[in-house]
Motif scaffolding. Structure first.
Motif: not given
Length: 136
Positions: A16-23, A41-50, A74-85
């Motif tokens: 849910l947190n990652l979906r919110n960040k992607r939105a 930009q977009d988010m590599d959701f699978k990598a972020a979830m992993d 807790g952890s950061a909402l969007m881990p490094d390496g998950t934001r892509v162009f």
């Protein structure tokens, strides 16, 4: 006896947190559709979830420091390496903008449906907890 929300809600709270960040990212793309030079930009959701799951299971990563026993882990909402162009699917318009409004709208709607699905799972878990706690 303490309750672990990670055990109760599992992967759904992190999803849910990652979906919110992607939105937020996709909405930013739509807002900048006419901005010269803006790169979609977009988010590599699978990598972020992993990454979120690895952090949850004690792996190394972007875990937040828990300095008091009463703090929620807790952890950061969007881990490094998950934001892509996103690569542009349309011909270059000359201003360097790579936002394709129809692609962004479809991605936003898909993410919205996934967000609602995750909420449905969480609501089911909460309903089950309420039934258990009320003795039904």
């Amino acid at each position: 006896m303490s309750i672990s929300f990670d055990n109760i809600f599992g992967v759904h709270s992190r999803a849910l947190n990652l979906r919110n960040k992607r939105a937020e990212i996709l909405a930013g793309n739509l807002a900048n559709a006419d901005t010269p030079g803006y790169k979609a930009q977009d988010m590599d959701f699978k990598a972020a979830m992993d990454q979120a799951l690895r952090n949850q299971n004690g792996g190394s990563g972007t875990n937040l420091a828990k300095t008091n026993q009463k703090h929620i882990a807790g952890s950061a909402l969007m881990p490094d390496g998950t934001r892509v162009f996103r690569e542009s699917l349309q011909p270059d318009t000359g201003d360097g903008n790579t936002v394709d409004v129809s692609v962004e709208r479809m991605a936003y709607m898909e993410n919205s449906i996934d967000y609602q699905t995750t909420l449905t799972f969480l609501n089911g878990k909460i309903s089950n907890l309420r039934r258990v706690l009320s003795g039904e």
